[in-house]
Design a protein around this motif. Structure first.
Motif, mmCIF file in Angstrom:
data_model
loop_
_atom_site.group_PDB
_atom_site.id
_atom_site.type_symbol
_atom_site.label_atom_id
_atom_site.label_comp_id
_atom_site.label_asym_id
_atom_site.label_seq_id
_atom_site.Cartn_x
_atom_site.Cartn_y
_atom_site.Cartn_z
ATOM 1 N N VAL A 1 -1.048 4.375 -3.668
ATOM 2 C CA VAL A 1 0.197 5.229 -4.081
ATOM 3 C C VAL A 1 1.224 4.425 -3.755
ATOM 4 C CG1 VAL A 1 1.321 7.368 -3.825
ATOM 5 C CG2 VAL A 1 -1.208 7.218 -3.916
ATOM 6 N N MET A 2 1.652 3.854 -2.698
ATOM 7 C CA MET A 2 2.581 3.303 -2.016
ATOM 8 C C MET A 2 3.039 2.048 -3.179
ATOM 9 S SD MET A 2 1.714 1.993 1.867
ATOM 10 C CE MET A 2 1.155 3.555 3.075
ATOM 11 N N LYS A 3 2.142 1.381 -3.693
ATOM 12 C CA LYS A 3 2.351 0.347 -4.510
ATOM 13 C C LYS A 3 2.865 0.715 -5.912
ATOM 14 C CE LYS A 3 0.510 -4.127 -6.290
ATOM 15 N NZ LYS A 3 -0.565 -5.106 -6.104
ATOM 16 N N ALA A 4 2.165 1.766 -6.434
ATOM 17 C CA ALA A 4 2.627 2.494 -7.670
ATOM 18 C C ALA A 4 4.003 2.960 -7.536
ATOM 19 C CB ALA A 4 1.506 3.493 -8.201
ATOM 20 N N ALA A 5 4.357 3.522 -6.413
ATOM 21 C CA ALA A 5 5.432 4.102 -6.335
ATOM 22 C C ALA A 5 6.610 3.167 -6.232
ATOM 23 C CB ALA A 5 5.585 5.168 -4.890
ATOM 24 N N LEU A 6 6.257 2.134 -5.382
ATOM 25 C CA LEU A 6 7.283 0.858 -5.318
ATOM 26 C C LEU A 6 7.579 0.384 -6.710
ATOM 27 C CD1 LEU A 6 5.935 -0.464 -1.808
ATOM 28 C CD2 LEU A 6 8.216 0.554 -2.162
ATOM 29 N N GLN A 7 6.569 0.153 -7.470
ATOM 30 C CA GLN A 7 6.679 -0.259 -8.979
ATOM 31 C C GLN A 7 7.531 0.856 -9.579
ATOM 32 O OE1 GLN A 7 2.339 -0.940 -9.749
ATOM 33 N NE2 GLN A 7 2.720 -3.120 -9.175
ATOM 34 N N SER A 8 7.472 2.053 -9.508
ATOM 35 C CA SER A 8 8.037 2.855 -10.224
ATOM 36 C C SER A 8 9.745 3.073 -9.605
ATOM 37 C CB SER A 8 7.281 4.256 -10.075
ATOM 38 O OG SER A 8 6.166 4.123 -10.910
ATOM 39 N N GLY A 9 9.936 2.720 -8.564
ATOM 40 C CA GLY A 9 11.506 2.668 -8.163
ATOM 41 C C GLY A 9 11.718 3.241 -6.872
ATOM 42 N N VAL A 10 10.537 3.424 -6.089
ATOM 43 C CA VAL A 10 10.819 4.067 -4.700
ATOM 44 C C VAL A 10 11.369 2.870 -3.710
ATOM 45 C CG1 VAL A 10 9.471 4.363 -2.568
ATOM 46 C CG2 VAL A 10 9.245 5.854 -4.479
ATOM 47 N N ASP A 11 12.308 3.446 -2.924
ATOM 48 C CA ASP A 11 13.177 2.635 -1.915
ATOM 49 C C ASP A 11 12.449 2.399 -0.430
ATOM 50 O OD1 ASP A 11 15.378 1.971 -3.741
ATOM 51 O OD2 ASP A 11 15.265 4.018 -3.985
ATOM 52 N N LEU A 12 11.850 3.597 -0.034
ATOM 53 C CA LEU A 12 11.403 3.660 1.368
ATOM 54 C C LEU A 12 9.877 4.300 1.197
ATOM 55 C CD1 LEU A 12 11.849 4.108 4.526
ATOM 56 C CD2 LEU A 12 12.915 6.298 3.886
ATOM 57 N N ILE A 13 9.025 3.691 2.049
ATOM 58 C CA ILE A 13 7.737 4.063 2.543
ATOM 59 C C ILE A 13 7.648 5.082 3.643
ATOM 60 C CG2 ILE A 13 5.264 3.426 3.027
ATOM 61 C CD1 ILE A 13 6.027 2.915 0.224
ATOM 62 N N ASN A 14 7.243 6.252 3.710
ATOM 63 C CA ASN A 14 7.112 7.169 4.987
ATOM 64 C C ASN A 14 5.794 7.361 5.009
ATOM 65 O OD1 ASN A 14 7.673 9.153 7.022
ATOM 66 N ND2 ASN A 14 8.444 10.649 5.520
ATOM 67 N N ASP A 15 5.181 6.710 6.146
ATOM 68 C CA ASP A 15 3.644 6.860 6.259
ATOM 69 C C ASP A 15 3.386 7.466 7.813
ATOM 70 O OD1 ASP A 15 0.989 6.007 6.652
ATOM 71 O OD2 ASP A 15 1.105 3.919 6.498
ATOM 72 N N ILE A 16 2.637 8.249 7.576
ATOM 73 C CA ILE A 16 2.431 9.055 8.824
ATOM 74 C C ILE A 16 1.236 8.410 9.689
ATOM 75 C CG2 ILE A 16 2.693 11.430 7.730
ATOM 76 C CD1 ILE A 16 -0.392 11.869 7.433
ATOM 77 N N TYR A 17 0.507 7.310 9.050
ATOM 78 C CA TYR A 17 -0.459 6.603 9.850
ATOM 79 C C TYR A 17 0.133 5.084 10.106
ATOM 80 C CZ TYR A 17 -4.735 9.391 8.478
ATOM 81 O OH TYR A 17 -5.494 10.360 8.640
ATOM 82 N N ALA A 18 1.246 5.039 10.022
ATOM 83 C CA ALA A 18 2.019 3.696 10.594
ATOM 84 C C ALA A 18 1.414 2.513 9.854
ATOM 85 C CB ALA A 18 2.116 3.975 11.877
ATOM 86 N N LEU A 19 1.139 2.439 8.796
ATOM 87 C CA LEU A 19 0.757 1.391 7.925
ATOM 88 C C LEU A 19 -1.004 0.985 8.658
ATOM 89 C CD1 LEU A 19 3.453 -0.996 7.457
ATOM 90 C CD2 LEU A 19 2.791 0.760 6.122
ATOM 91 N N ARG A 20 -1.666 1.946 9.213
ATOM 92 C CA ARG A 20 -2.880 1.544 9.712
ATOM 93 C C ARG A 20 -4.014 1.830 8.738
ATOM 94 N NH1 ARG A 20 -3.812 5.738 14.215
ATOM 95 N NH2 ARG A 20 -2.208 6.857 13.099
ATOM 96 N N GLN A 21 -3.855 2.145 7.656
ATOM 97 C CA GLN A 21 -4.735 2.101 6.378
ATOM 98 C C GLN A 21 -4.984 0.869 5.910
ATOM 99 O OE1 GLN A 21 -6.569 5.048 5.416
ATOM 100 N NE2 GLN A 21 -5.862 5.976 7.564
ATOM 101 N N PRO A 22 -6.365 0.390 5.689
ATOM 102 C CA PRO A 22 -6.392 -0.899 5.179
ATOM 103 C C PRO A 22 -5.792 -1.220 3.805
ATOM 104 C CG PRO A 22 -8.619 0.153 5.733
ATOM 105 C CD PRO A 22 -7.504 1.162 5.914
ATOM 106 N N GLY A 23 -5.098 -2.248 3.839
ATOM 107 C CA GLY A 23 -4.008 -2.625 2.807
ATOM 108 C C GLY A 23 -2.657 -2.120 3.034
ATOM 109 N N ALA A 24 -2.375 -1.238 3.593
ATOM 110 C CA ALA A 24 -1.081 -0.983 3.846
ATOM 111 C C ALA A 24 -0.035 -1.711 4.089
ATOM 112 C CB ALA A 24 -1.013 0.410 4.694
ATOM 113 N N LEU A 25 -0.325 -2.604 5.101
ATOM 114 C CA LEU A 25 0.764 -3.519 5.586
ATOM 115 C C LEU A 25 0.834 -4.830 4.364
ATOM 116 C CD1 LEU A 25 2.391 -4.476 8.276
ATOM 117 C CD2 LEU A 25 0.225 -5.812 8.717
ATOM 118 N N GLU A 26 -0.114 -5.036 3.826
ATOM 119 C CA GLU A 26 -0.021 -5.969 2.651
ATOM 120 C C GLU A 26 0.665 -5.424 1.729
ATOM 121 O OE1 GLU A 26 -3.447 -7.091 5.391
ATOM 122 O OE2 GLU A 26 -2.883 -4.990 4.435
ATOM 123 N N VAL A 27 0.735 -4.150 1.340
ATOM 124 C CA VAL A 27 1.565 -3.648 0.271
ATOM 125 C C VAL A 27 2.925 -3.903 0.535
ATOM 126 C CG1 VAL A 27 2.227 -1.717 -1.150
ATOM 127 C CG2 VAL A 27 -0.214 -2.187 -0.915
#
Length: 282
Positions: A103-129
């Motif tokens: 969802v992060m990647k698709a949202a960023l591709q659609s124009g989102v400016d900020l990722i607000n992550d309750i897991y603090a990028l602990r989900q596999p692949g989040a840091l890479e995105v």
């Protein structure tokens, strides 16, 4: 703290506290679930928040209230992407409230400016995105457990809740910096209500100035939460006064962004706070 925060298409300064308006596209959020569930209703609501003074819009397609059930990646995308596309040119930064890398990647591709992550990028692949998008802002939050069960049995931190939160956020920031993420992209959220008792939440808020040592902008999200009801004894939709009081307490201790449902009222409260602190421009 850095003088500017890199946030996608925007560079934000913190000469005054900023307001993040909540745009829930969910049937089950704890306060306004189903109120803006259709795409058009969510877009209209968001544009109204900008008119009321929102500096950032936080778009969410999955409730993370205590006890909430997860939704599929596709369902979350179906909810948020049309809204993001409809708000892309609204004039303020767009945030996506998600922990799913897809969802992060698709949202960023659609124009989102900020990722607000309750897991603090602990989900596999989040840091890479977020590393693939070198200009997006990132807000990382402290949470114990997961939304469905986090409030069932919060841990006993003793008197160390603030120290525990600071240590967690420091570790996550270290990992992000080691991955090459510009520190000007990082914002932190203490995570009020996420695996914490009411007493722990208020201790954390009382001691929140200690988090300034992390040298990152602090976001506070206390709007209408159970911690407010615990001391006001008011139902969720009658917690405006308490929510504003808690937000101002956070600002007084260093918060530079407040995440709220009630933008117009919070805007007025912050205008008065700013006039007290910095004077009136006449």
């Amino acid at each position: 703290m850095n003088s500017t925060f890199l946030c996608g298409r925007f560079e934000l300064g913190f000469e005054r506290p900023l307001i993040m308006g909540i745009v829930n596209i969910t049937p089950d959020s704890f306060s306004d679930g189903s109120h803006h569930f259709s795409t058009n209703a969510a877009i209209d609501h968001a544009l109204g928040l900008v008119e009321q003074g929102a500096d950032i819009l936080d778009i969410g397609g999955e409730s993370t209230r205590p006890g909430s059930e997860p939704v599929s990646i596709q369902e979350e995308l179906n909810r948020v992407i049309p809204v993001i596309e409809g708000l892309r040119n609204c004039g303020v930064p767009l945030s996506i409230d998600t922990f799913k890398p897809e969802v992060m990647k698709a949202a960023l591709q659609s124009g989102v400016d900020l990722i607000n992550d309750i897991y603090a990028l602990r989900q596999p692949g989040a840091l890479e995105v977020v590393s693939e998008f070198p200009h997006c802002g990132i807000c990382i939050m402290h949470m114990h457990g997961e939304p469905k069960t986090m409030q069932v049995n919060p841990p006993d931190y003793g008197n160390n809740i603030t120290r525990e939160v600071a240590a967690f956020l420091r570790d996550r920031m270290k990992i992000m910096l080691q991955s090459g993420i510009d520190p000007r992209r990082i914002m932190i959220d203490p995570g009020f209500g996420f695996g914490k008792t009411a007493a722990q939440n208020f201790q954390l808020l009382r001691e929140m100035a200690d988090l300034n040592e992390l040298k990152a902008p602090i976001l506070v999200g206390v709007s209408r939460k159970t911690m407010i009801g615990a001391v006001t004894h008011k139902p969720v939709n009658d917690r405006l006064s308490g929510s504003i009081a808690a937000a101002l307490a956070g600002v007084a201790r260093g918060a530079v962004v407040v995440r709220v449902h009630d933008v117009a009222q919070t805007h007025d409260a912050l205008a008065v706070w700013n006039a007290v602190e910095f004077g009136v421009n006449e």
